[in-house]
Write an enzyme that holds these catalytic residues in place. Structure first.
Site, PDB file in Angstrom:
ATOM      1  N   ASP A  66       0.863  -1.240  -0.054  1.00 53.15           N
ATOM      2  CA  ASP A  66       0.106  -0.113   0.196  1.00 53.15           C
ATOM      3  C   ASP A  66       0.695   1.174  -0.036  1.00 53.15           C
ATOM      4  OD1 ASP A  66       0.782  -0.827   2.490  1.00 53.15           O
ATOM      5  OD2 ASP A  66      -0.558   0.493   3.513  1.00 53.15           O
ATOM      6  N   HIS A 142       8.413  -1.112  12.470  1.00 55.49           N
ATOM      7  CA  HIS A 142       7.244  -1.789  11.718  1.00 55.49           C
ATOM      8  C   HIS A 142       7.454  -3.118  11.582  1.00 55.49           C
ATOM      9  CE1 HIS A 142       3.399  -1.845   9.640  1.00 55.49           C
ATOM     10  NE2 HIS A 142       3.848  -1.962   8.511  1.00 55.49           N
TER      11      HIS A 142
END
Length: 303
Positions: A66, A142
């Protein structure tokens, strides 16, 4: 100097509810910088009247789809448009391999060169600089290596007082020296201090982009004091456990980061597909940091 950001996409993971994956264009003095390039970015550029050919620098935070799956399509379209000017791309080292493979097996030989700059995912680094700005990357935490970006204007020279220049008939070629602090002596030998012929330029502006990260506070110093901070706020605070599990941030956590870092404005983005209505996310963030706003697609935020 113009300094603003246009939001092209602020959805997490998938396009939904007319929200597109992450992408935004930063305009600094009419130079365009594309930050992340999720699926559909080309359409969003067209929809917002932004010419892709004007983009010369692209910054990719990490390799979740994304945030970069629109990149190959955009680069290919620029090839078809006849672009010959180099494109500078800043991103994870593995992105270079992905691009090479895509173009290899599509037998695409781009008409223009790509200048690829691998970002550092373990430490802050200066990755780009021109006469107007500095761009620094810094590590986020992340599920895969990820970086944030800080765009900072450089201190600008004082501005000349036009009335004084005309009154004293100061030669044009002397003006740059006065801006740099040199006093001016006229034909009669009268000295005019540079400080009396100039006034301070606008304070330098700054913008930070934190895409996907767990709230670990480690990047506070890298974003401290920016005029505008874009920070992911994938979940509302009742989903804090889910946020931690997926290495994301909640609205409250993003607001706490903004408050601790002393930023002036917070833009919330990277919204989970579970939220059709986004106002509750903004309201929740504002309980901690009042100047929190939703990074809605098509909106231009002046920094």
């Amino acid at each position: 100097m113009r300094f603003d950001v246009t939001i092209l996409g602020s959805s997490s993971a998938t396009p939904i509810f007319n929200r597109n994956p992450s992408a935004q264009v930063l305009n600094i003095n009419e130079r365009l910088f594309l930050i992340d390039c999720g699926e559909g970015t080309q359409q969003q550029l067209l929809k917002n009247g932004i010419k892709a050919q004007r983009i010369n620098h692209i910054f990719i935070s990490h390799l979740h789809g994304d945030h970069y799956l629109g990149l190959v399509g955009l680069l290919s379209s620029l090839h078809l448009y006849g672009r010959i000017r180099a494109m500078e791309i800043f991103g994870p080292p593995e992105l270079k391999e992905i691009l090479d493979i895509q173009f290899k097996y599509s037998q695409t030989n781009l008409r223009y060169p790509i200048e690829f700059h691998a970002t550092q995912t373990d430490r802050p680094a200066l990755i780009y600089e021109n006469p107007d700005i500095r761009v620094e990357s810094f590590p986020l935490e992340h599920r895969i290596p990820c970086t944030g970006f800080r765009f900072s204007e450089k201190n600008r020279l004082p501005k000349i007082i036009r009335e004084k220049v005309e009154e004293l008939n100061i030669p044009i070629d002397v003006i740059p020296l006065i801006k740099k602090g040199a006093d001016y002596t006229d034909e009669r030998g009268i000295v005019y201090n540079a400080s009396d012929l100039t006034f301070a330029a606008d304070a330098p502006k700054s913008y930070a982009y934190c895409s996907d990260t767990i709230c670990n506070w480690k990047y506070i110093d890298q974003i401290r004091g920016v005029d505008t901070l874009y920070h992911e706020a994938t979940f509302m605070n009742d989903m804090a456990d889910r946020a931690a599990e997926t290495f994301h941030t909640t609205t409250i956590q993003a607001a706490e980061v903004a408050k601790l870092a002393g930023v002036k404005q917070l833009l919330l983005g990277h919204f989970s597909a579970r939220y059709r209505e986004l106002e509750p996310l903004q309201e929740e963030a504002r309980t901690v940091f009042p100047n929190s706003r939703l990074a809605l697609e098509g909106q231009i935020f002046v920094i």
